[in-house]
Structures are given as C-alpha cells and as structure tokens.
Design a protein around this motif. Structure first.
Motif, PDB file in Angstrom:
ATOM      1  N   LEU A  42       0.836  -1.199   0.000  1.00  0.00           N
ATOM      2  CA  LEU A  42       0.000   0.000   0.000  1.00  0.00           C
ATOM      3  C   LEU A  42       0.873   1.253   0.000  1.00  0.00           C
ATOM      4  O   LEU A  42       0.647   2.182  -0.780  1.00  0.00           O
ATOM      5  N   SER A  43       1.891   1.271   0.864  1.00  0.00           N
ATOM      6  CA  SER A  43       2.778   2.434   0.905  1.00  0.00           C
ATOM      7  C   SER A  43       3.531   2.595  -0.411  1.00  0.00           C
ATOM      8  O   SER A  43       3.691   3.713  -0.917  1.00  0.00           O
ATOM      9  N   ALA A  44       3.991   1.495  -0.991  1.00  0.00           N
ATOM     10  CA  ALA A  44       4.725   1.565  -2.256  1.00  0.00           C
ATOM     11  C   ALA A  44       3.830   2.024  -3.398  1.00  0.00           C
ATOM     12  O   ALA A  44       4.251   2.834  -4.235  1.00  0.00           O
ATOM     13  N   ALA A  45       2.598   1.548  -3.428  1.00  0.00           N
ATOM     14  CA  ALA A  45       1.671   1.941  -4.491  1.00  0.00           C
ATOM     15  C   ALA A  45       1.332   3.425  -4.400  1.00  0.00           C
ATOM     16  O   ALA A  45       1.285   4.119  -5.426  1.00  0.00           O
ATOM     17  N   VAL A  46       1.125   3.918  -3.191  1.00  0.00           N
ATOM     18  CA  VAL A  46       0.830   5.341  -3.015  1.00  0.00           C
ATOM     19  C   VAL A  46       2.028   6.194  -3.419  1.00  0.00           C
ATOM     20  O   VAL A  46       1.877   7.202  -4.116  1.00  0.00           O
ATOM     21  N   LEU A  47       3.225   5.805  -3.012  1.00  0.00           N
ATOM     22  CA  LEU A  47       4.425   6.557  -3.397  1.00  0.00           C
ATOM     23  C   LEU A  47       4.653   6.520  -4.906  1.00  0.00           C
ATOM     24  O   LEU A  47       5.010   7.537  -5.514  1.00  0.00           O
TER      25      LEU A  47
END
Length: 154
Positions: free
Chosen positions: A97-102
């Motif tokens: 989730l954090s990687a996709a948002v970044l």
C-alpha cells in the motif's frame, strides 16, 4: 465454515487449490510486474522508487519462500505457521500500500512533463507499475483477511 477456509495450512499441491493460498500465484505475477517495471524505468527520485523496488523484491522473495515452504509441508500443521502467515500477509499488504501510493505520487508528479518524448515512455511504465502495485496490494489485503479468518479458527 466453508470448505475453502480450513483451520490449518495445506501442504503439497493442495496449496495451489485452496483459498487464500492460491493467491500466491497472482501475488507473484503482479509483484514481479511491479519489480520489472520499476527496474526498467528511469529513476529520477531514488528514495521513492527505491522503496517501491525494495517492497516488490522483498514481497516477491517472501511470497516465493512461503509458497515453497508450504508446498514442502515444512509447517507440519503447526498453528504457529498460521500466525506467521497472517503476519507476513499483513506486512506485505501494508508495504505494498505504501509503495503503491508513493509510486502513484511519483507518477502524478512526472505526468506534467509527459508531453516530452523522453519522459512519455517513463510515464507509461510508471502508470503500469502503479496499477500493478495497487492490484498486488488488493491481493495481499484479501490474502491477509482470509489468513486472519484461518488464524482465528485455528
């Protein structure tokens, strides 16, 4: 309780036929696609894309290791492996989730310069990476939810 939600982890080829463990395969596919797309793109912001690369490689290796261990029956039916499964799936879901948002933020930021030919290809690769990262996130979240249900019933 349905036939697909067993209270223990499957072994052997049953891993490929039981839910949520069958999600290992699409997780590997979409995670591998994120890995390839980020590795192939021009890295203009190393800290953002470095995290995306770390997450995709880490989750790919973790998923393949768990799949291999489950197929070999290394868990031996122990309930501690069910707990490990939950922890791994939740970490992967949070990381993705954090990687996709970044990656989405980075893609949005370079979108303003996508009119130039040298950045148009990078932009399209990053759009694909964002889509695949969110699909991988969804797969890991679904896997995590059903792993939690299995953990609760064990």
């Amino acid at each position: 309780s349905s036939a697909t939600s067993t209270s223990s982890l499957p072994s052997g080829l049953a891993v490929l036929t039981t839910f949520p463990d069958v999600l290992f395969i699409p997780e590997l596919i979409f995670g591998g696609l994120v890995w390839i797309l980020v590795a192939a793109s021009n890295v203009t912001v190393p800290i953002l894309q470095g995290w995306v690369m770390f997450v995709s490689v880490f989750c790919f290796v973790m998923t393949i290791a768990l799949l291999f261990l489950y197929m070999c029956g290394a868990h031996g039916g122990s309930s501690s492996w069910v707990t490990l499964d939950v922890i791994c799936q939740q970490i992967a879901a949070l990381f993705y989730l954090s990687a996709a948002v970044l990656e989405a933020y980075f893609t949005y930021a370079i979108g303003f310069s996508a009119a130039f030919p040298e950045t148009a290809l990078i932009y399209r690769e990053n759009i694909a990476a964002v889509v695949f990262a969110f699909v991988a996130t969804l797969l890991y979240v679904i896997h995590s939810i059903y792993s939690l249900r299995r953990w609760k019933s064990s």
